[in-house]
Write an enzyme that holds these catalytic residues in place. Sequence first.
Site, mmCIF file in Angstrom:
data_model
loop_
_atom_site.group_PDB
_atom_site.id
_atom_site.type_symbol
_atom_site.label_atom_id
_atom_site.label_comp_id
_atom_site.label_asym_id
_atom_site.label_seq_id
_atom_site.Cartn_x
_atom_site.Cartn_y
_atom_site.Cartn_z
ATOM 1 N N ASP A 45 0.834 -1.211 0.000
ATOM 2 C CA ASP A 45 0.000 0.000 0.000
ATOM 3 C C ASP A 45 0.870 1.263 0.000
ATOM 4 O O ASP A 45 0.506 2.272 -0.599
ATOM 5 C CB ASP A 45 -0.918 0.012 1.228
ATOM 6 N N GLY A 46 2.032 1.189 0.683
ATOM 7 C CA GLY A 46 2.952 2.348 0.712
ATOM 8 C C GLY A 46 3.421 2.683 -0.702
ATOM 9 O O GLY A 46 3.440 3.853 -1.101
ATOM 10 N N ASN A 122 -5.536 8.794 1.275
ATOM 11 C CA ASN A 122 -5.995 8.239 2.562
ATOM 12 C C ASN A 122 -6.478 9.333 3.512
ATOM 13 O O ASN A 122 -7.602 9.333 3.932
ATOM 14 C CB ASN A 122 -4.858 7.499 3.268
ATOM 15 N N ARG A 148 -8.239 20.711 21.647
ATOM 16 C CA ARG A 148 -6.943 20.658 22.332
ATOM 17 C C ARG A 148 -6.616 19.178 22.533
ATOM 18 O O ARG A 148 -7.425 18.443 23.105
ATOM 19 C CB ARG A 148 -7.047 21.373 23.676
ATOM 20 N N ASP A 150 -3.837 15.687 20.934
ATOM 21 C CA ASP A 150 -2.671 15.253 20.143
ATOM 22 C C ASP A 150 -2.770 15.666 18.679
ATOM 23 O O ASP A 150 -1.751 15.876 18.028
ATOM 24 C CB ASP A 150 -2.515 13.727 20.219
HETATM 25 P P1 NAD Z 1 3.320 2.191 6.978
HETATM 26 O O1 NAD Z 1 4.432 1.451 6.358
HETATM 27 O O2 NAD Z 1 3.400 2.545 8.440
HETATM 28 O O3 NAD Z 1 1.973 1.359 6.656
HETATM 29 C C1 NAD Z 1 0.830 1.547 7.337
HETATM 30 C C2 NAD Z 1 -0.165 0.384 7.116
HETATM 31 O O4 NAD Z 1 -1.351 0.970 6.608
HETATM 32 C C3 NAD Z 1 0.211 -0.728 6.121
HETATM 33 O O5 NAD Z 1 -0.079 -1.967 6.730
HETATM 34 C C4 NAD Z 1 -0.715 -0.503 4.939
HETATM 35 O O6 NAD Z 1 -1.058 -1.724 4.285
HETATM 36 C C5 NAD Z 1 -1.899 0.101 5.620
HETATM 37 N N1 NAD Z 1 -2.760 0.924 4.777
HETATM 38 C C6 NAD Z 1 -2.418 1.968 3.975
HETATM 39 N N2 NAD Z 1 -3.508 2.469 3.379
HETATM 40 C C7 NAD Z 1 -4.553 1.724 3.819
HETATM 41 C C8 NAD Z 1 -5.941 1.769 3.602
HETATM 42 N N3 NAD Z 1 -6.481 2.700 2.815
HETATM 43 N N4 NAD Z 1 -6.739 0.873 4.240
HETATM 44 C C9 NAD Z 1 -6.217 -0.057 5.047
HETATM 45 N N5 NAD Z 1 -4.899 -0.145 5.329
HETATM 46 C C10 NAD Z 1 -4.088 0.745 4.709
HETATM 47 O O7 NAD Z 1 3.099 3.554 6.206
HETATM 48 P P2 NAD Z 1 2.995 3.819 4.659
HETATM 49 O O8 NAD Z 1 3.136 2.541 3.923
HETATM 50 O O9 NAD Z 1 3.868 4.965 4.338
HETATM 51 O O10 NAD Z 1 1.465 4.290 4.582
HETATM 52 C C11 NAD Z 1 1.039 5.527 5.056
HETATM 53 C C12 NAD Z 1 -0.298 5.305 5.682
HETATM 54 O O11 NAD Z 1 -0.112 4.671 6.941
HETATM 55 C C13 NAD Z 1 -1.038 6.570 6.020
HETATM 56 O O12 NAD Z 1 -1.799 7.043 4.952
HETATM 57 C C14 NAD Z 1 -1.877 6.157 7.204
HETATM 58 O O13 NAD Z 1 -3.212 5.857 6.830
HETATM 59 C C15 NAD Z 1 -1.251 4.897 7.726
HETATM 60 N N6 NAD Z 1 -0.924 5.081 9.135
HETATM 61 C C16 NAD Z 1 -1.619 4.340 10.024
HETATM 62 C C17 NAD Z 1 -1.409 4.520 11.367
HETATM 63 C C18 NAD Z 1 -2.198 3.689 12.332
HETATM 64 O O14 NAD Z 1 -2.987 2.846 11.864
HETATM 65 N N7 NAD Z 1 -2.044 3.922 13.624
HETATM 66 C C19 NAD Z 1 -0.473 5.428 11.837
HETATM 67 C C20 NAD Z 1 0.235 6.172 10.888
HETATM 68 C C21 NAD Z 1 -0.006 5.995 9.515
#
Ligand code: NAD
Length: 267
Positions: A45-46, A122, A148, A150
């Site tokens: 997905d990244g 996203n 207020r 995070d």
């Molecule tokens: P990353 O490598 O940390 O991957 C994050 C995870 O999000 C991967 O497992 C990926 O398969 C999944 N993912 C991405 N888009 C998705 C979607 N639309 N539906 C379900 N799962 C999805 O980071 P990255 O690959 O650079 O991806 C960036 C994305 O990571 C951001 O857009 C954000 O949505 C997600 N993210 C999630 C969290 C969390 O769940 N706590 C925290 C930070 C970022």
Amino acid sequence: MKFYVASKGDHKSNMIKSIIEQYLLDFDLVLSKEEPDLVISVGGDGTFLHTVHDYFHRLQETAFIGLHTGHLGFYADWLPEEVEKLVIEISKKKFEIKEYPLLSMSIFYQNQQEPVEYLALNEATIKRIEGSVVLDVKINGQPFERFRGDGLCVSTPSGSTAYNKALGGAIVHPSLSTMQITEMSSINNRVFRTIGSPLILPSHHVCQFVPVNPDQSFLITIDHVTKSVENVVALEYAVAKQKIRFARFQPFPFWKRVHDSFISDER
Ligand code: NAD
């Protein structure tokens, strides 16, 4: 038809990229990194997010497909063993286009007339490295609350299964042209009060975050991209006019995708 194959860059993804390219060239398709009709992202997905950002300037002309070389992705949903089936389908040029909403974010800076605009597949988030984020939230120009905590996340329907889901947001079907605001650990007591629930806004609504202290710096994320910004007077969010176009060669309903990603992918 012109195509391009983007790879995560690891050995397995590069091998699959070469195989797809060779097959499609044999089928007389034309390789074009600059003006592809179809982009196949090989990785996870990244990789898919990176690839889509590279083609934000030609969303109307380009359709996307994701093939995963690690674990099942939400966007990267073709398997490496399905490469031959995929290239045959592409060569027949018979695919359905599914259009999903995107998010637009405009950042208004002090002493700058024009905002800087971004698109997200996203979500876009706002946080700080140190201390709480303090923002006035306005909906359609009307004051809604002083937040207020995070930070705040504004997601698209297809991003609702990503960061938004981890924040307790609802999963939204991408046929709905909406954006969703979710809180990250808001402070709620007798002095500070926020709604506490995720909000889903329709496509004709606009939401603004106005920093109470514009001299502070903030961390902004737009999908996989993180930026530090300062001197921000307002951030404005709306459902984007542009949409992302997915090429679908076989039915893969959204709720099946959600089931396979989060419940079980055993058929
Ligand atoms: P990353 O490598 O940390 O991957 C994050 C995870 O999000 C991967 O497992 C990926 O398969 C999944 N993912 C991405 N888009 C998705 C979607 N639309 N539906 C379900 N799962 C999805 O980071 P990255 O690959 O650079 O991806 C960036 C994305 O990571 C951001 O857009 C954000 O949505 C997600 N993210 C999630 C969290 C969390 O769940 N706590 C925290 C930070 C970022």
